[in-house]
Design a protein around this motif. Structure first.
Motif, PDB file in Angstrom:
ATOM      1  N   SER A 190       0.848  -1.180   0.000  1.00  0.00           N
ATOM      2  CA  SER A 190       0.000   0.000   0.000  1.00  0.00           C
ATOM      3  C   SER A 190       0.886   1.233   0.000  1.00  0.00           C
ATOM      4  O   SER A 190       2.097   1.135   0.251  1.00  0.00           O
ATOM      5  CB  SER A 190      -0.906   0.009   1.243  1.00  0.00           C
ATOM      6  N   PRO A 191       0.327   2.411  -0.261  1.00  0.00           N
ATOM      7  CA  PRO A 191       1.150   3.625  -0.220  1.00  0.00           C
ATOM      8  C   PRO A 191       1.794   3.877   1.134  1.00  0.00           C
ATOM      9  O   PRO A 191       2.773   4.618   1.217  1.00  0.00           O
ATOM     10  CB  PRO A 191       0.141   4.729  -0.561  1.00  0.00           C
ATOM     11  N   TYR A 192       1.251   3.254   2.196  1.00  0.00           N
ATOM     12  CA  TYR A 192       1.781   3.495   3.539  1.00  0.00           C
ATOM     13  C   TYR A 192       2.740   2.395   4.005  1.00  0.00           C
ATOM     14  O   TYR A 192       3.330   2.503   5.077  1.00  0.00           O
ATOM     15  CB  TYR A 192       0.625   3.636   4.542  1.00  0.00           C
ATOM     16  N   SER A 193       2.914   1.349   3.213  1.00  0.00           N
ATOM     17  CA  SER A 193       3.758   0.229   3.644  1.00  0.00           C
ATOM     18  C   SER A 193       5.169   0.683   4.003  1.00  0.00           C
ATOM     19  O   SER A 193       5.728   0.281   5.027  1.00  0.00           O
ATOM     20  CB  SER A 193       3.837  -0.833   2.545  1.00  0.00           C
ATOM     21  N   GLY A 194       5.763   1.527   3.156  1.00  0.00           N
ATOM     22  CA  GLY A 194       7.118   1.976   3.412  1.00  0.00           C
ATOM     23  C   GLY A 194       7.226   2.880   4.615  1.00  0.00           C
ATOM     24  O   GLY A 194       8.187   2.816   5.375  1.00  0.00           O
ATOM     25  N   LEU A 195       6.218   3.741   4.804  1.00  0.00           N
ATOM     26  CA  LEU A 195       6.262   4.713   5.887  1.00  0.00           C
ATOM     27  C   LEU A 195       5.850   4.114   7.222  1.00  0.00           C
ATOM     28  O   LEU A 195       6.048   4.735   8.262  1.00  0.00           O
ATOM     29  CB  LEU A 195       5.335   5.899   5.556  1.00  0.00           C
ATOM     30  N   GLY A 196       5.291   2.915   7.200  1.00  0.00           N
ATOM     31  CA  GLY A 196       4.841   2.270   8.425  1.00  0.00           C
ATOM     32  C   GLY A 196       5.748   1.147   8.869  1.00  0.00           C
ATOM     33  O   GLY A 196       6.792   1.364   9.484  1.00  0.00           O
ATOM     34  N   VAL A 197       5.363  -0.080   8.547  1.00  0.00           N
ATOM     35  CA  VAL A 197       6.063  -1.261   9.059  1.00  0.00           C
ATOM     36  C   VAL A 197       7.516  -1.314   8.595  1.00  0.00           C
ATOM     37  O   VAL A 197       8.412  -1.682   9.372  1.00  0.00           O
ATOM     38  CB  VAL A 197       5.321  -2.546   8.633  1.00  0.00           C
ATOM     39  N   LEU A 198       7.792  -0.953   7.343  1.00  0.00           N
ATOM     40  CA  LEU A 198       9.163  -1.042   6.850  1.00  0.00           C
ATOM     41  C   LEU A 198      10.080  -0.019   7.530  1.00  0.00           C
ATOM     42  O   LEU A 198      11.268  -0.277   7.741  1.00  0.00           O
ATOM     43  CB  LEU A 198       9.193  -0.862   5.335  1.00  0.00           C
ATOM     44  N   THR A 199       9.544   1.139   7.874  1.00  0.00           N
ATOM     45  CA  THR A 199      10.319   2.097   8.668  1.00  0.00           C
ATOM     46  C   THR A 199      10.567   1.546  10.061  1.00  0.00           C
ATOM     47  O   THR A 199      11.664   1.694  10.624  1.00  0.00           O
ATOM     48  CB  THR A 199       9.583   3.446   8.744  1.00  0.00           C
ATOM     49  N   HIS A 200       9.567   0.888  10.632  1.00  0.00           N
ATOM     50  CA  HIS A 200       9.754   0.224  11.925  1.00  0.00           C
ATOM     51  C   HIS A 200      10.862  -0.821  11.843  1.00  0.00           C
ATOM     52  O   HIS A 200      11.710  -0.924  12.733  1.00  0.00           O
ATOM     53  CB  HIS A 200       8.452  -0.450  12.357  1.00  0.00           C
TER      54      HIS A 200
ATOM     55  N   GLU B 227       3.230  10.714  12.467  1.00  0.00           N
ATOM     56  CA  GLU B 227       2.225   9.947  13.214  1.00  0.00           C
ATOM     57  C   GLU B 227       1.363  10.876  14.054  1.00  0.00           C
ATOM     58  O   GLU B 227       0.135  10.753  14.058  1.00  0.00           O
ATOM     59  CB  GLU B 227       2.912   8.913  14.100  1.00  0.00           C
ATOM     60  N   ASN B 228       1.975  11.800  14.781  1.00  0.00           N
ATOM     61  CA  ASN B 228       1.228  12.723  15.631  1.00  0.00           C
ATOM     62  C   ASN B 228       0.344  13.666  14.823  1.00  0.00           C
ATOM     63  O   ASN B 228      -0.790  13.962  15.215  1.00  0.00           O
ATOM     64  CB  ASN B 228       2.183  13.544  16.503  1.00  0.00           C
ATOM     65  N   ASP B 229       0.859  14.151  13.692  1.00  0.00           N
ATOM     66  CA  ASP B 229       0.151  15.174  12.926  1.00  0.00           C
ATOM     67  C   ASP B 229      -0.922  14.603  12.001  1.00  0.00           C
ATOM     68  O   ASP B 229      -1.953  15.255  11.781  1.00  0.00           O
ATOM     69  CB  ASP B 229       1.142  15.992  12.095  1.00  0.00           C
ATOM     70  N   PHE B 230      -0.692  13.404  11.457  1.00  0.00           N
ATOM     71  CA  PHE B 230      -1.588  12.900  10.420  1.00  0.00           C
ATOM     72  C   PHE B 230      -2.218  11.537  10.748  1.00  0.00           C
ATOM     73  O   PHE B 230      -3.428  11.378  10.638  1.00  0.00           O
ATOM     74  CB  PHE B 230      -0.833  12.796   9.087  1.00  0.00           C
ATOM     75  N   LEU B 231      -1.384  10.567  11.153  1.00  0.00           N
ATOM     76  CA  LEU B 231      -1.882   9.202  11.292  1.00  0.00           C
ATOM     77  C   LEU B 231      -2.798   9.028  12.496  1.00  0.00           C
ATOM     78  O   LEU B 231      -3.931   8.543  12.354  1.00  0.00           O
ATOM     79  CB  LEU B 231      -0.702   8.228  11.387  1.00  0.00           C
ATOM     80  N   PHE B 232      -2.326   9.392  13.685  1.00  0.00           N
ATOM     81  CA  PHE B 232      -3.111   9.154  14.893  1.00  0.00           C
ATOM     82  C   PHE B 232      -4.464   9.875  14.878  1.00  0.00           C
ATOM     83  O   PHE B 232      -5.487   9.276  15.236  1.00  0.00           O
ATOM     84  CB  PHE B 232      -2.312   9.549  16.135  1.00  0.00           C
TER      85      PHE B 232
END
Length: 278
Positions: free
Chosen positions: A23-33, A85-90
């Motif tokens: 997904s467009p968020y795969s890199g910014l989420g789990v892969l960054t983790h 995460e604070n500004d957009f995701l949460f």
């Protein structure tokens, strides 16, 4: 002419299979983790070696240089990741499942307290010359502006750095168990893509010049690097050459060539392997 050239070189009929589970968020989420988890374990091992100090000067200096580079990347990635995460995701997730943002924000508050302590000690350590890590008396007074014993700074850092790394690891696991499933269940592809594009625009260029090479370098295996760039291509196809330029300057030449074969959009125009899908 371009059409004929593409057909002649086989590019015109190139098959791009639909990526699975990206997904467009795969890199910014789990892969960054994953990158922070991998780098965190390296940092814990390095600071432990530096604390012991029983090694040759050349090897110690090499470890110290790698430690500084990885920790700078880790802290920058943590800053960028926490901000979006604070500004957009949460806030977006909280619309669907109220309360999850409150727990995650508490985690961030404690994490940033530890991060600040690490930054202060790290700043002191960088002011000290690598030669000051020697035990010899001649090295003690080489750099006048550094104050204190570097051994004391390393000892203090060896205490707080593992705390930050371990707490961040547990926090990322909480996000993957309690926040990521909400995104997958309730957010459609268009909304996730919109979220990802807002995130990519949020950081400064200097931060992304550190963030992207760090995440790519510290993946466990190559296919995860490809998946990260495929995710970025879905979210921001018009910036792939800019991402490629950042990676070219921030990672090794061999690794960049491997990535260029899998994601040809990162190659500059009129260079071998260049191709644009969008």
């Amino acid at each position: 002419a371009n059409t004929f050239s593409n057909a002649l070189n086989g590019k015109w009929f190139r098959h791009f299979p639909k990526p699975g589970c990206i997904s467009p968020y795969s890199g910014l989420g789990v892969l960054t983790h994953d990158a922070m988890r991998t780098a965190g374990e390296k940092l814990k091992s390095m600071i432990s070696d530096l604390k012991e100090g029983n090694m040759e000067t050349q090897r110690r200096d090499k470890i110290f240089g790698e430690f500084v580079e990885i920790l700078e990347g880790y802290l920058t990635t943590l800053t960028v990741h926490s901000k979006y995460e604070n500004d957009f995701l949460f806030p977006l997730v909280d619309r669907y499942m109220p309360g999850r943002q409150r727990v995650a924000n508490k985690h961030h508050d404690h994490l940033h307290t530890l991060e600040q302590q690490v930054r202060e000690l790290f700043g002191k350590l960088k002011l000290m010359s690598k030669s000051e890590l020697k035990n010899s008396k001649e090295a003690k007074g080489e750099i006048k502006e550094s104050k204190g014993d570097p051994k004391d700074t390393i000892t203090a850092l060896s205490s707080v750095l593992p705390q930050m790394v371990d707490f961040n690891r547990d926090h990322m696991r909480y996000e993957e168990d309690h926040i990521t499933p909400i995104m997958r269940k309730y957010l459609n592809g268009r909304e996730i893509k919109k979220l990802s594009r807002r995130i990519i625009k949020s950081g400064t260029h200097e931060q992304w010049r550190t963030f992207l090479p760090f995440v790519i370098t510290h993946q466990d295996y190559h296919q995860r690097r490809v998946k990260f760039l495929e995710s970025m291509r879905i979210a921001f196809p018009e910036r792939m050459q800019m991402f490629g330029m950042i990676l070219y300057l921030g990672i090794g030449e061999t690794l960049f060539d491997r990535l260029r074969m899998d994601i040809p959009e990162i190659a500059p125009r009129n260079t071998p392997g260049h191709w644009r899908l969008w």
